[in-house]
Enzyme design. Structure first.
Site, short mmCIF file in Angstrom:
data_model
loop_
_atom_site.label_atom_id
_atom_site.label_comp_id
_atom_site.label_asym_id
_atom_site.label_seq_id
_atom_site.Cartn_x
_atom_site.Cartn_y
_atom_site.Cartn_z
N GLY A 51 2.22 -9.00 7.03
CA GLY A 51 2.53 -8.41 7.83
C GLY A 51 2.99 -6.95 7.55
O GLY A 51 3.07 -5.98 6.08
N GLY A 52 2.65 -5.52 8.18
CA GLY A 52 2.40 -4.38 7.76
C GLY A 52 1.91 -4.75 7.01
O GLY A 52 0.74 -4.27 7.09
N ASP A 53 1.64 -3.68 5.94
CA ASP A 53 0.88 -3.26 4.67
C ASP A 53 0.90 -3.86 3.64
O ASP A 53 0.41 -3.61 2.47
CB ASP A 53 1.00 -1.70 3.98
CG ASP A 53 2.01 -1.73 3.87
OD1 ASP A 53 2.96 -1.78 3.88
OD2 ASP A 53 2.29 -0.41 3.34
N GLU A 54 1.37 -5.35 3.65
CA GLU A 54 2.03 -6.23 2.66
C GLU A 54 0.88 -7.37 2.92
O GLU A 54 0.82 -8.16 3.92
CB GLU A 54 3.05 -6.63 2.20
CG GLU A 54 4.07 -5.62 2.66
CD GLU A 54 5.60 -6.70 2.44
OE1 GLU A 54 6.44 -6.27 1.82
OE2 GLU A 54 5.78 -7.28 3.89
N ILE B 39 0.83 -0.89 0.09
CA ILE B 39 0.15 -0.14 0.05
C ILE B 39 1.01 1.01 -0.34
O ILE B 39 1.56 1.82 1.09
CB ILE B 39 -0.57 -0.37 1.08
CG1 ILE B 39 -1.74 -1.28 0.72
CG2 ILE B 39 -1.83 1.42 1.00
CD1 ILE B 39 -2.30 -1.38 0.07
#
Length: 302
Positions: free
Chosen positions: A207-210, A167
């Site tokens: 994880g994160g924006d993945e 993102i």
């Protein structure tokens, strides 16, 4: 057992919290104690003279018959688990301890309700394989799903696409609007991706924006392009947080199997490289992986 003890036996059976039942050689229930009704919902007059298998969850009947044969034919005294269907329709997980009397040709069985334990086990298994924020499969579970898809694709010669979605603007959303906005964005994107995908496809959060998407429903490269167009349109729908519109877009890398052959981790890495190529080209787009992709920095590993 002396007479004084045997006089109390019926009272003890009545007081037990575990269900006790007696079944004849044909599987007919001859006796049930009060706990039987508590666990399964059937009063004695509703259960006695019925076949025990009538109450067993249909998918567990074969293994129940096999366990009974082990008891009767091989003279074993096993413990085994199965599921019963309560009178109200709920499924009960049961641990059985069974004794076969050759002399009287009956089975005496004690049932322990392990439904709560089983539900907790299933919840823990689910939690171990899912991201708590988005409720999507996590990396471990998604990798397992992809390996299963690859195995099927190898067997029946089908095409799979793996999409790696990152993102653009996510850090800025967090920095400007706070982590609450970032969490809302991630949950919304997860929901929007699920809305577009077909039932054969799957998505997980690394994880994160993945995010990683597995497309099992495609036949041609153009199917991937059409699906990604839908995903970008859906993901980029306006999202308001505290009266402010969040600014973001997806960068998407795609890799096709068996055009690029390898295991789950390899394909995810290929899609990751293609995603970074999309990001370097300005984001809000998709790039297909090819062996000629060269990127500066640590993400370019070959």
């Amino acid at each position: 057992m002396n007479k004084d003890t045997s006089d109390y036996l019926s009272d003890i059976i009545e007081l037990l919290l575990d269900a006790v039942c007696v079944v004849d050689a044909k599987g007919t229930l001859l006796f049930t104690n009060p706990a039987f009704e508590t666990i399964f919902g059937y009063a004695p007059e509703e259960a006695i003279n019925r076949n025990m298998l009538d109450f067993v969850y249909p998918e567990d009947r074969a293994k129940t018959i096999n366990a009974i044969n082990q008891i009767v034919v091989n003279d074993q005294h096993p413990r085994f688990e199965n599921r019963w269907v309560r009178k109200d329709g709920r499924v009960v997980h049961v641990l059985w301890s069974v004794y076969w009397s050759k002399e009287k040709q009956v089975r005496v069985a004690i049932a322990y309700d392990i439904t709560e334990q089983k539900n907790l086990e299933q919840k823990l298994i689910y939690m171990a394989g899912h991201d708590p924020l988005t409720d999507l499969p996590n990396r471990s579970f998604l990798t397992t799903q992809l390996e299963e898809s690859l195995s099927i694709a190898n067997t029946i010669s089908t095409v799979i696409a793996v999409l790696f979605i990152d993102i653009d603007g996510f850090k800025q959303v967090n920095d400007i609007h706070g982590h609450g906005a970032g969490d809302k964005l991630l949950k919304t994107i997860a929901m929007r991706i699920r809305h577009v995908l077909k039932k054969e496809d799957s998505v997980g959060r690394l994880g994160g924006d993945e995010f990683v998407v597995i497309l099992n429903s495609i036949k041609h490269k153009r199917d991937v392009i059409e699906m990604v167009d839908e995903l970008i349109t859906e993901i980029c729908q306006p999202l308001i947080y505290n009266d402010a519109e969040l600014i973001y877009s997806p960068s998407i890398g795609a890799v096709l199997f068996p055009e690029h052959y390898g295991d789950a981790e390899y394909l995810i890495q290929c899609a990751d490289k293609a995603m970074y190529k999309a990001k370097y080209e300005g984001g809000n787009r998709m790039v297909f992986y090819n062996d000629g992709i060269k990127l500066p920095g640590a993400k370019n590993t070959g």
